[in-house]
Scaffold this motif. Structure first.
Motif, PDB file in Angstrom:
ATOM      1  N   HIS A  22       5.068  -2.716  15.071  1.00  0.00           N
ATOM      2  CA  HIS A  22       4.133  -3.625  14.406  1.00  0.00           C
ATOM      3  C   HIS A  22       2.682  -3.151  14.564  1.00  0.00           C
ATOM      4  N   ALA A  23       2.346  -2.672  15.772  1.00  0.00           N
ATOM      5  CA  ALA A  23       0.979  -2.212  16.003  1.00  0.00           C
ATOM      6  C   ALA A  23       0.639  -1.021  15.109  1.00  0.00           C
ATOM      7  N   GLU A 303       7.822   6.546   2.599  1.00  0.00           N
ATOM      8  CA  GLU A 303       8.154   5.380   1.787  1.00  0.00           C
ATOM      9  C   GLU A 303       9.065   4.404   2.516  1.00  0.00           C
ATOM     10  N   MET A 304       9.577   4.788   3.683  1.00  0.00           N
ATOM     11  CA  MET A 304      10.477   3.897   4.415  1.00  0.00           C
ATOM     12  C   MET A 304       9.716   2.752   5.067  1.00  0.00           C
ATOM     13  N   SER A 305      10.415   1.645   5.230  1.00  0.00           N
ATOM     14  CA  SER A 305       9.825   0.493   5.903  1.00  0.00           C
ATOM     15  C   SER A 305       9.533   0.849   7.352  1.00  0.00           C
ATOM     16  N   PRO A 306       8.326   0.552   7.857  1.00  0.00           N
ATOM     17  CA  PRO A 306       8.036   0.846   9.266  1.00  0.00           C
ATOM     18  C   PRO A 306       8.948   0.077  10.210  1.00  0.00           C
ATOM     19  N   HIS A 307       9.388  -1.121   9.800  1.00  0.00           N
ATOM     20  CA  HIS A 307      10.288  -1.897  10.651  1.00  0.00           C
ATOM     21  C   HIS A 307      11.646  -1.214  10.759  1.00  0.00           C
ATOM     22  N   ALA A 308      12.102  -0.588   9.663  1.00  0.00           N
ATOM     23  CA  ALA A 308      13.376   0.139   9.707  1.00  0.00           C
ATOM     24  C   ALA A 308      13.250   1.355  10.623  1.00  0.00           C
ATOM     25  N   VAL A 309      12.111   2.038  10.551  1.00  0.00           N
ATOM     26  CA  VAL A 309      11.886   3.193  11.418  1.00  0.00           C
ATOM     27  C   VAL A 309      11.857   2.746  12.878  1.00  0.00           C
ATOM     28  N   GLY A 310      11.171   1.638  13.145  1.00  0.00           N
ATOM     29  CA  GLY A 310      11.112   1.128  14.515  1.00  0.00           C
ATOM     30  C   GLY A 310      12.467   0.710  15.024  1.00  0.00           C
ATOM     31  N   MET A 311      13.270   0.098  14.163  1.00  0.00           N
ATOM     32  CA  MET A 311      14.629  -0.309  14.551  1.00  0.00           C
ATOM     33  C   MET A 311      15.467   0.914  14.895  1.00  0.00           C
ATOM     34  N   ALA A 312      15.391   1.937  14.058  1.00  0.00           N
ATOM     35  CA  ALA A 312      16.145   3.163  14.326  1.00  0.00           C
ATOM     36  C   ALA A 312      15.690   3.808  15.630  1.00  0.00           C
TER      37      ALA A 312
END
Length: 467
Positions: A22-23, A303-312
């Motif tokens: 998020h940051a 283009e990927m969602s940052p939340h998806a990257v963080g989850m991965a």
């Protein structure tokens, strides 16, 4: 440990990665917003001078370009205290003011003529002597060379002119610069192309003229944001981890009338263990998301969602920990698989909770973190409930749930002992001679036999057997 405690601690582990995600998402969004604002200001200035010939209007557009890109650079450097703005007051040497406005600000004069010599001579004005001087990046060397030549040529006959040229030779630059924040250099040709594009009817995007986040965010910025995310996540984790222990110590202290040292020691140990892990998770997640959004990992990742990257990222870090335990024999393979499934569900529900938290609590990062904790906890508890029901089905049916549940029906030693079996551990067998004369026959007393019915049940982590 209770189901809630287990799921809450699992959610706390995911929250550290979520904090970094998020940051960094907020950071990259701020930089993109600054770039969009810069391009909008450039477009507005182009509209204002729409009827002016390009050879003159390009200078006005260059002013908007340097002011806007300076602000984008400030956002990339995390400098909310530094900015730039066009002055538009027609006063000599005051095209742009920048720096810490109203505190430690500077002013700059911009000249964009067709050649370096003409630009250098246009800067020969006593009114520019207290200003910074910005010129096209492709003319900078020529401007300095011409200014030095003219300064020497006029040193005897026109000393004031010589000083003006000497000032140009020393202070001319192709950018605004304040500490670590700089505007993006712009050549004379680029200024002409930008003016032509903005005057045309064609659609123009910021990326068409180099106004892209990758042009402003550097690896040093990513490292800085990762460090800040780690610091904040560590502090947040320490506070949440210590809170239950402090509350328990306070209650026990009131009851006993003395400080509960044991509880405080347990809390300190828990904080010491949780804080480095939280910092590592947050820094890794922040670095990956920032690098992805800045384009350093390719256009697809951008283009990927940052939340998806963080989850991965969180799942990968957790999986590494499970794999290490599995390699050391501290965790069976089915438990590794089960934990990975539980993490994926908890993280997915945490992402949903973060989205809801952001909309309900409009405080940057904080709303998302609270929503993530609640969502992850609920998701993990829901999985625990479903898993308990599934284990019940496995007990009754013998189903292995695709190999995730062990069906072990070897009778445990304690059950065999209750049935009257003498269990021995054979280490060495001593063979003796058999002598019939030593056999003594005695009466056999028949007693009542006790019957114990075995039943199947959960005997361990994802394991079913006799209980």
């Amino acid at each position: 440990m209770s189901v809630f405690n287990d799921t809450f601690h699992r959610a706390m582990g995911a929250t550290a990665s979520a904090h970094g995600t998020h940051a960094s998402a907020v950071y990259t969004q701020n930089v993109n917003s600054a770039i969009d604002a810069a391009f909008e200001a450039i477009r507005d200035e182009a509209d204002r001078v729409q009827n002016v010939d390009i050879k003159f209007s390009k200078g006005n557009i260059a002013e908007a370009y340097h002011a806007g890109t300076f602000n984008a650079s400030a956002a990339a450097k995390g400098r909310a205290d530094v900015s730039a703005e066009m002055m538009i007051n027609n006063k000599p040497g005051q095209d742009i003011r920048y720096g810490q406005l109203d505190a430690d600000e500077r002013v700059a004069e911009l000249k964009y003529y067709s050649t370096g010599e003409k630009t250098a001579k246009a800067l020969d004005n006593p009114g520019y002597s207290s200003s910074d001087k910005v010129v096209p990046t492709d003319q900078l060397d020529e401007v300095r060379r011409v200014a030095s030549r003219e300064s020497l040529r006029n040193i005897e006959t026109r000393p004031e002119t010589s000083e003006n040229y000497a000032h140009t030779a020393e202070y001319a630059s192709d950018r605004l610069e304040y500490e670590d924040v700089t505007s993006k250099p712009l050549s004379n040709k680029e200024a002409i192309d930008l003016a032509k594009d903005l005057k045309s009817e064609d659609t123009v995007t910021p990326e068409d003229h180099g106004l892209d986040i990758s042009e402003f965010v550097e690896w040093s910025d990513i490292a800085r944001e990762a460090g800040l995310a780690a610091l904040h996540a560590a502090a947040f984790s320490a506070a949440l981890t210590a809170a239950p222990y402090l509350a328990k110590a306070l209650v026990n202290g009131i009851k006993k009338g003395e400080i509960d040292v044991d509880t405080l020691s347990e809390g300190a140990a828990a904080v010491t263990k949780a804080t480095p892990q939280a910092a590592l998770r947050a820094s890794v997640a922040a670095a990956i998301v920032s690098a992805s959004q800045a384009g350093y990992c390719g256009e697809a990742m951008k283009e990927m969602s940052p939340h998806a990257v963080g989850m991965a990222t969180a799942m990968v870090i957790n999986s590494i920990g499970y794999s290490i335990k599995y390699a050391k024999g501290e965790m069976p393979g089915n438990e590794v698989a089960l934990n990975c499934i539980k993490d994926s569900i908890a993280l997915a529900s945490g992402m949903l909770g973060a989205s809801l938290g952001s909309s309900i609590i409009p405080i940057p990062v904080m709303g998302a973190l609270i929503g993530n904790i609640v969502g992850s906890t609920i998701g993990a508890m829901a999985f625990q409930g479903v898993h308990s029901v599934t284990l019940g089905i496995c007990v009754e049916s013998g189903w292995t749930m695709f190999g995730l549940v062990d069906q072990d029906y070897q009778v445990p030693e304690d059950v065999l002992q209750r049935c009257g079996f003498d269990l021995i551990k054979v280490e060495r067998i001593n063979i003796q001679r058999f002598e019939p004369s030593r056999i003594h026959v005695q009466n056999i007393d028949v007693q009542r036999t006790g019957v114990v019915f075995l039943r199947r049940g959960v005997i361990g982590m994802s394991a079913v057997g006799y209980v």
